[in-house]
Design an enzyme around this catalytic site. Sequence first.
Site, PDB file in Angstrom:
ATOM      1  N   CYS A 159       0.828  -1.209   0.000  1.00  0.00           N
ATOM      2  CA  CYS A 159       0.000   0.000   0.000  1.00  0.00           C
ATOM      3  C   CYS A 159       0.860   1.254   0.000  1.00  0.00           C
ATOM      4  CB  CYS A 159      -0.930  -0.005   1.209  1.00  0.00           C
ATOM      5  SG  CYS A 159      -1.982   1.451   1.299  1.00  0.00           S
ATOM      6  N   CYS A 162      -0.425   4.212   2.055  1.00  0.00           N
ATOM      7  CA  CYS A 162      -0.202   4.086   3.500  1.00  0.00           C
ATOM      8  C   CYS A 162       1.255   4.356   3.850  1.00  0.00           C
ATOM      9  CB  CYS A 162      -0.528   2.675   3.978  1.00  0.00           C
ATOM     10  SG  CYS A 162      -2.031   1.979   3.315  1.00  0.00           S
ATOM     11  N   ASP A 163       2.171   3.807   3.080  1.00  0.00           N
ATOM     12  CA  ASP A 163       3.574   3.768   3.495  1.00  0.00           C
ATOM     13  C   ASP A 163       4.504   4.706   2.733  1.00  0.00           C
ATOM     14  OD1 ASP A 163       2.917   1.903   5.320  1.00  0.00           O
ATOM     15  OD2 ASP A 163       3.620   0.184   4.185  1.00  0.00           O
TER      16      ASP A 163
END
Length: 337
Positions: A159, A162-163
């Site tokens: 992801c 997200c990261d």
Amino acid sequence: MALFKSLDNLDDNTNGASKEWPEGDAEKVKCLIIGSGPAGYTAAIYAARANLSPVMYEGMQPGGQLTTTTEVDNFPGYPSGVTGPEMMEDLKKQATRFGTDVRWGMATKVDLSKRPFKVAIDDKTLVEAETLVIATGATAKYLGLESEEKYKGGGVSACATCDGFFYKGKKVAVVGGGDTAAEEATYLANMAEKVYLIVRKDYMRASKAMQRRVDNTKNIEVLYEHNTKEIYGENGVVTGVKLIKRKGEADETEVDVKIDGFFLAIGHTPNSKVFADFLTTDKEGYIVTDPGSSKTNIPGVFACGDVQDKIYRQAITAAGSGCQAALDAERFLGEQE
Ligand code: NDP
């Protein structure tokens, strides 16, 4: 560091192929929720507050994939961030505070041909539900490399949204040639110094528009006809990847690329199999819902979160659709009375 928001690793959650129904009387519930990621918990909070006395079965990985993450910085309302497990624990507390009955278990067989809907849990317990909310998520696909497992949480992620933030000024690789890979690569290119896009064929499957975005982004280098052999690192943190460049059967060259992060974007598998005999799904298995609602083709069955969303796949969008599912269930029951 791995902040997967999708309900990864729930692949077996709903795929049971049980033949027999559990013996004994069925428990009757007004609103049954299957799955406990942001979508399921949000549906539970709303359903409980609407006096639907929801019963939730958490599935294989209670709390969903967020429970395997560290910092979540993009969920509104947490100005200093929050860890995935904390957030899911908070959501669970909030759902139980209003009376949701949260239980361990997985749906292994369903009969949605008429109401009340029959659902077997772990082949042992039979539940009859007036309304069913499906929030079983999707599972990110991985390449299946041992090294991938080893560095999950140390630079391997499925992801980028997200990261990606952790890779400001760093070098990353994205594997995949579809729209997700193109989108994740361009997203990462906004913060990383360099993005390698590893595509196994000599062309990308992504839409032309997405490919144009990739081609027009200077710090993305597309490595066509490359396959990942191994991710390597030091002290549990990714430092590079070994690739195989193929030019036909007999011509293979090993290529070593130094990177700090390795992102999978080779697709997701929605955890919809156990419901698939009854519900309309698209060719990839995502449950089809009416636009702008959680309604499936069966009145009284609602789907929310990643099991019906292949585009956004964020905790916040899953939570929003969970709210819709509970409101849809409440209205449906109101109409039946
Ligand atoms: P796709 O299934 O479309 O693409 C997967 C990609 O990963 C393909 O390029 C495939 O290669 C590659 N791949 C699969 N397995 C491997 C492997 N083992 N090693 C290397 N590469 C591999 O998945 P997406 O997640 O990209 O998209 C899913 C759906 O969601 C699509 O319909 C897409 O259009 C849609 N979507 C739409 C978006 C939007 O509209 N903004 C954004 C994201 C997704 P190959 O081509 O060789 O098979």
